[in-house]
Scaffold this motif. Structure first.
Motif, PDB file in Angstrom:
ATOM      1  N   THR A  50       0.866  -1.175   0.000  1.00  0.00           N
ATOM      2  CA  THR A  50       0.000   0.000   0.000  1.00  0.00           C
ATOM      3  C   THR A  50       0.901   1.223   0.000  1.00  0.00           C
ATOM      4  O   THR A  50       1.842   1.296   0.791  1.00  0.00           O
ATOM      5  N   TYR A  51       0.643   2.166  -0.881  1.00  0.00           N
ATOM      6  CA  TYR A  51       1.399   3.413  -0.925  1.00  0.00           C
ATOM      7  C   TYR A  51       0.544   4.547  -0.382  1.00  0.00           C
ATOM      8  O   TYR A  51      -0.645   4.632  -0.691  1.00  0.00           O
ATOM      9  N   GLY A  52       1.170   5.383   0.414  1.00  0.00           N
ATOM     10  CA  GLY A  52       0.526   6.595   0.868  1.00  0.00           C
ATOM     11  C   GLY A  52       0.007   6.537   2.288  1.00  0.00           C
ATOM     12  O   GLY A  52      -0.488   5.503   2.755  1.00  0.00           O
ATOM     13  N   TYR A  53       0.148   7.667   2.959  1.00  0.00           N
ATOM     14  CA  TYR A  53      -0.298   7.817   4.339  1.00  0.00           C
ATOM     15  C   TYR A  53      -1.808   7.606   4.444  1.00  0.00           C
ATOM     16  O   TYR A  53      -2.282   6.837   5.279  1.00  0.00           O
ATOM     17  N   GLN A  54      -2.559   8.291   3.592  1.00  0.00           N
ATOM     18  CA  GLN A  54      -4.020   8.218   3.667  1.00  0.00           C
ATOM     19  C   GLN A  54      -4.521   6.810   3.369  1.00  0.00           C
ATOM     20  O   GLN A  54      -5.431   6.309   4.047  1.00  0.00           O
ATOM     21  N   ASN A  55      -3.937   6.144   2.376  1.00  0.00           N
ATOM     22  CA  ASN A  55      -4.333   4.775   2.054  1.00  0.00           C
ATOM     23  C   ASN A  55      -4.023   3.819   3.206  1.00  0.00           C
ATOM     24  O   ASN A  55      -4.808   2.924   3.511  1.00  0.00           O
ATOM     25  N   THR A  56      -2.872   4.010   3.832  1.00  0.00           N
ATOM     26  CA  THR A  56      -2.502   3.183   4.977  1.00  0.00           C
ATOM     27  C   THR A  56      -3.490   3.392   6.121  1.00  0.00           C
ATOM     28  O   THR A  56      -3.970   2.429   6.737  1.00  0.00           O
ATOM     29  N   TYR A  57      -3.803   4.646   6.392  1.00  0.00           N
ATOM     30  CA  TYR A  57      -4.774   4.976   7.441  1.00  0.00           C
ATOM     31  C   TYR A  57      -6.125   4.319   7.152  1.00  0.00           C
ATOM     32  O   TYR A  57      -6.730   3.694   8.035  1.00  0.00           O
ATOM     33  N   GLN A  58      -6.609   4.442   5.920  1.00  0.00           N
ATOM     34  CA  GLN A  58      -7.903   3.857   5.549  1.00  0.00           C
ATOM     35  C   GLN A  58      -7.892   2.330   5.693  1.00  0.00           C
ATOM     36  O   GLN A  58      -8.882   1.740   6.125  1.00  0.00           O
ATOM     37  N   ASN A  59      -6.761   1.704   5.352  1.00  0.00           N
ATOM     38  CA  ASN A  59      -6.659   0.250   5.512  1.00  0.00           C
ATOM     39  C   ASN A  59      -6.728  -0.159   6.985  1.00  0.00           C
ATOM     40  O   ASN A  59      -7.346  -1.170   7.316  1.00  0.00           O
ATOM     41  N   TYR A  60      -6.075   0.624   7.859  1.00  0.00           N
ATOM     42  CA  TYR A  60      -6.183   0.348   9.298  1.00  0.00           C
ATOM     43  C   TYR A  60      -7.647   0.448   9.747  1.00  0.00           C
ATOM     44  O   TYR A  60      -8.137  -0.404  10.500  1.00  0.00           O
ATOM     45  N   LEU A  61      -8.349   1.482   9.298  1.00  0.00           N
ATOM     46  CA  LEU A  61      -9.752   1.655   9.686  1.00  0.00           C
ATOM     47  C   LEU A  61     -10.619   0.500   9.205  1.00  0.00           C
ATOM     48  O   LEU A  61     -11.523   0.052   9.924  1.00  0.00           O
ATOM     49  N   LYS A  62     -10.365   0.008   7.987  1.00  0.00           N
ATOM     50  CA  LYS A  62     -11.139  -1.115   7.448  1.00  0.00           C
ATOM     51  C   LYS A  62     -10.839  -2.409   8.198  1.00  0.00           C
ATOM     52  O   LYS A  62     -11.744  -3.184   8.495  1.00  0.00           O
ATOM     53  N   ARG A  63      -9.563  -2.638   8.464  1.00  0.00           N
ATOM     54  CA  ARG A  63      -9.164  -3.900   9.095  1.00  0.00           C
ATOM     55  C   ARG A  63      -9.520  -3.944  10.575  1.00  0.00           C
ATOM     56  O   ARG A  63      -9.757  -5.010  11.133  1.00  0.00           O
TER      57      ARG A  63
END
Length: 143
Positions: A66-79
């Motif tokens: 995963t690239y990007g701060y926002q994408n990483t943050y969103q993945n944490y929220l989903k998981r």
């Protein structure tokens, strides 16, 4: 006299670098402790403080990169959508080194105690860079 001056200068430089490494080490460990506390308080947004706020941040996990701060943050929220899935985080630091100027490398173990969702854990490697006087994670490989 010239050799004595050179020797003193080299010793002084080495002393400054060792002191800097101790300060940098403590800063990184303090950041990881704070991230653990933020996670355990259920605050993923605060947990993200410590990651590089850039589209170039790289997170490598079981689903790929995963690239990007926002994408990483969103993945944490989903998981981890709720406290039950977030559980209680524990980090164990296995290795911390400074392979180059302004670069740190951390290897550790993570464990989530989750009475309802079942415990999970694994290992991680973090590549840190010192940017504008602040240590940030530029690459996180968690498995």
């Amino acid at each position: 006299m010239r050799n004595t001056t050179l020797t003193c200068l080299l010793l002084l430089t080495a002393t400054i670098l060792v002191a800097q490494s101790r300060n940098d080490r403590q800063t990184i460990l303090t950041t990881l402790d704070r991230q653990t506390a933020d996670w355990n308080a259920g605050n993923i947004k605060a947990f993200m403080n410590g990651y590089w706020e850039s589209d170039s941040l790289m997170f490598v996990g079981k689903n790929g990169i995963t690239y990007g701060y926002q994408n990483t943050y969103q993945n944490y929220l989903k998981r981890y959508p709720d406290r039950a899935t977030m559980g209680t985080l524990k980090f164990d630091i296995l290795h911390l080194s400074f392979p180059g100027k302004g670069v740190a490398f951390v290897v550790g173990k993570w464990h989530l105690t989750r009475p309802e969702a079942g415990d999970v854990g694994g290992h991680y490697t973090l590549l840190w860079r010192k940017m504008n006087g602040k240590w940030v994670v530029v690459c996180d490989h968690t498995s």
